[in-house]
Design a protein around this motif. Structure first.
Motif, PDB file in Angstrom:
ATOM      1  N   SER A 110      66.035  74.959  97.237  1.00  0.00           N
ATOM      2  CA  SER A 110      67.005  75.884  96.663  1.00  0.00           C
ATOM      3  C   SER A 110      66.345  77.146  96.128  1.00  0.00           C
ATOM      4  CB  SER A 110      67.748  75.193  95.511  1.00  0.00           C
ATOM      5  OG  SER A 110      68.639  76.087  94.864  1.00  0.00           O
TER       6      SER A 110
ATOM      7  N   GLU B 238      68.963  71.878 107.177  1.00  0.00           N
ATOM      8  CA  GLU B 238      68.829  73.333 107.129  1.00  0.00           C
ATOM      9  C   GLU B 238      69.158  73.861 105.733  1.00  0.00           C
ATOM     10  OE1 GLU B 238      72.438  75.110 109.443  1.00  0.00           O
ATOM     11  OE2 GLU B 238      71.995  73.150 110.302  1.00  0.00           O
ATOM     12  N   THR B 239      68.465  74.934 105.357  1.00  0.00           N
ATOM     13  CA  THR B 239      68.715  75.606 104.092  1.00  0.00           C
ATOM     14  C   THR B 239      68.536  77.099 104.273  1.00  0.00           C
ATOM     15  OG1 THR B 239      66.395  75.500 103.385  1.00  0.00           O
ATOM     16  CG2 THR B 239      67.803  73.658 102.745  1.00  0.00           C
ATOM     17  N   ILE B 240      69.102  77.860 103.341  1.00  0.00           N
ATOM     18  CA  ILE B 240      68.860  79.302 103.321  1.00  0.00           C
ATOM     19  C   ILE B 240      67.407  79.571 102.940  1.00  0.00           C
ATOM     20  CG2 ILE B 240      69.422  81.444 102.105  1.00  0.00           C
ATOM     21  CD1 ILE B 240      72.320  80.461 101.927  1.00  0.00           C
TER      22      ILE B 240
ATOM     23  N   GLU C   4      73.622  77.835  97.699  1.00  0.00           N
ATOM     24  CA  GLU C   4      74.321  77.906  98.978  1.00  0.00           C
ATOM     25  C   GLU C   4      75.824  77.733  98.763  1.00  0.00           C
ATOM     26  OE1 GLU C   4      70.536  76.180 101.532  1.00  0.00           O
ATOM     27  OE2 GLU C   4      72.362  74.960 101.388  1.00  0.00           O
TER      28      GLU C   4
ATOM     29  N   CYS D 173      77.060  70.909 106.731  1.00  0.00           N
ATOM     30  CA  CYS D 173      75.971  71.683 106.128  1.00  0.00           C
ATOM     31  C   CYS D 173      76.442  72.389 104.862  1.00  0.00           C
ATOM     32  CB  CYS D 173      75.439  72.722 107.115  1.00  0.00           C
ATOM     33  SG  CYS D 173      74.546  71.995 108.491  1.00  0.00           S
TER      34      CYS D 173
ATOM     35  N   THR E  41      75.305  75.033 103.846  1.00  0.00           N
ATOM     36  CA  THR E  41      75.252  76.475 104.102  1.00  0.00           C
ATOM     37  C   THR E  41      76.561  77.002 104.692  1.00  0.00           C
ATOM     38  OG1 THR E  41      74.294  76.038 106.273  1.00  0.00           O
ATOM     39  CG2 THR E  41      72.759  76.474 104.471  1.00  0.00           C
TER      40      THR E  41
ATOM     41  N   GLU F  28      69.392  71.781 100.408  1.00  0.00           N
ATOM     42  CA  GLU F  28      69.449  72.216  99.023  1.00  0.00           C
ATOM     43  C   GLU F  28      69.985  71.123  98.105  1.00  0.00           C
ATOM     44  OE1 GLU F  28      70.578  76.341  97.057  1.00  0.00           O
ATOM     45  OE2 GLU F  28      72.396  75.225  97.581  1.00  0.00           O
TER      46      GLU F  28
END
Length: 453
Positions: free
Chosen positions: A62, A103-105, A309, A368, A370, A95
């Motif tokens: 995060s 997947e993450t930002i 997110e 997700c 996101t 996150e």
């Protein structure tokens, strides 16, 4: 140090393609680890949430926690070092461990080594991808609702979620999310799973309760007879997501194999109310998000779209509307569900279920965190439906293991879940050994693997 060097080489070769390891320690060649023990010198990796190493980054996937370092050494990693494991870095996680996707930002997409267009699962995403791709043979994971078993199923690994209380969360996470969250590992063999149980099991001062301890080391169970068991087999969906035909065929085939071994096979339906199960997970997630404000204040940061997110931000905002009775309501729903499930499956020694109703899904979509279009309610309903045969055993506290017993026509792993009675990991070790011997999986390797090209 030779194994550390090989792990570094494997990381340098493979990680740019799968994005599983977000930090390979600069001082990896000198990290602490006992000069003896069952895993002497074996390279190990830490999931970036859950158990901590003092002084090391833990960002929880995060932006809110970017740059944060832990000041606590978890008992888990003290035991890891005592067993000779060398923790060389940390792996990706969605996150806050919210999603079962990879997947993450903050860290991008972790690809599944079997097919980069597919998710490696979550929340122990990078751990599973790194082990499947041969960077390390074993890695730390955590499971609060399927987060070890999901990536084990989708990446073709052995993934055990131990009984509640088997692995201490101390010194500062001794009862995470009411005992639903547990720390353990992902690995490739039942032997390594049993050895890891011996390493990480055992109580510590301050643990909320002491579980029944095993009669003998788990590795000794590998040479003991299994006996005849009553097996409950789940051939029907437990949530809204249909079981894919190839996954159902894997369940049928494994049930037949267990019957051939002399066990009694009996079909079972979902042992819980789906609506109440969804309320539990939504309620627990809301309680977890309510603690973020204090963490943000301590770091001098704001909670907004630049730090969380989309789905986690919506969950946080929803948590701020909760009544004072919310925690009591969640506790009562957990109690009712434990009782209902306990009564429904008390006649069985083990259960056989799909780990996941599908093979690894493509990246993105409603699962997700996101995803900017999902509401908090839509995300949690979809989450509970997809992982319907996993999180329920976090609620009950029972041990359960995903084994890579099958493969789809297009070459993707299919995991099958074996669930044991509370505190009876020994039976799971013996059954898992029997299945591994009858249907070995060591010859199946993903196309993206260290040294394969």
């Amino acid at each position: 140090m030779e194994l550390t060097r090989l792990a570094r080489e494997a990381h340098d070769e493979i990680n740019p393609r799968i994005n599983a390891v977000i930090e390979f320690y600069e001082d990896a060649e000198t990290v602490a680890g006992a000069d003896a023990g069952p895993f002497h010198g074996v390279p190990f990796l830490r999931k970036d949430t859950g158990a901590t190493e003092a002084g090391r980054l833990q960002e929880r996937g995060s932006r809110l926690f970017k740059g944060c370092r832990s000041d606590t050494d978890s008992y888990f990693f003290r035991r890891a070092r005592g067993a000779g494991l060398r923790t060389l870095g940390r792996t990706t996680t969605p996150e806050l461990g919210t999603s079962g996707m990879s997947e993450t930002i903050l860290n991008g997409i972790t690809g599944n080594p079997w097919n980069l267009e597919r998710s490696a699962g979550g929340s122990s995403a990078g751990a599973a991808a790194a082990v499947a791709a041969g960077i390390v043979p074993i890695a730390h994971g955590g499971d609060g609702g399927g987060s070890i078993r999901i990536p084990a199923s989708w990446c073709g690994l052995v993934g055990l979620n131990p009984s509640r209380g088997r692995i201490s969360g101390g010194p500062d996470r001794q009862d995470p999310i009411f005992g639903l969250g547990r720390q353990f590992v992902l690995c490739r063999t039942v032997r390594d799973m049993a050895a890891a149980l011996d390493v990480f099991s055992g109580p510590h001062p301050g643990d909320p309760f002491i579980i029944v301890q095993p009669n003998r080391p788990y590795v000794e169970e590998l040479s003991r007879p299994t006996g005849t068991l009553r097996v409950g087999v789940a051939r029907t969906k437990w949530g809204a997501v249909e079981i894919e035909p190839e996954v159902l065929q894997a369940v049928e085939s494994t049930a037949f194999l267990l019957e051939e071994m002399g066990h009694t096979i009996i079909d079972i339906d979902a042992p819980y109310e789906v609506d109440e199960y969804c309320k539990i997970w939504f309620g627990l997630t809301n309680l977890g998000r309510s603690s973020l404000e204090k963490a943000a204040q301590a770091m001098g940061r704001s909670i907004d779209a630049d730090t969380l997110e989309p789905v986690n931000l919506k969950l946080y905002e929803h948590s701020r509307t909760l009544s004072l009775s919310h925690s009591a309501d969640v506790h009562e729903a957990i109690r009712r569900t434990r009782l209902r499930v306990g009564e429904a499956i008390s006649d069985f020694d083990i259960l056989l279920t799909p780990t996941m109703p599908t093979v690894a899904l493509p990246h993105g979509g409603i699962y997700c965190a996101t995803n900017p279009t999902s509401t908090a309610e839509e995300f949690m309903e979809a989450d509970a439906a997809l992982y319907s045969q996993l999180g329920i055993f976090n609620v009950t506290g029972q041990p359960s293991v995903s084994l890579p017993l099958a493969q789809s026509a297009n070459g993707l792993p299919i995991g099958l879940q074996i669930v044991g009675r509370f505190s009876d990991e020994a039976t799971l070790v013996r059954v898992a050994r029997d299945l591994e011997q009858a249907r070995p999986w060591s010859h199946r390797r993903p196309s993206i693997r260290a040294g394969s090209y």
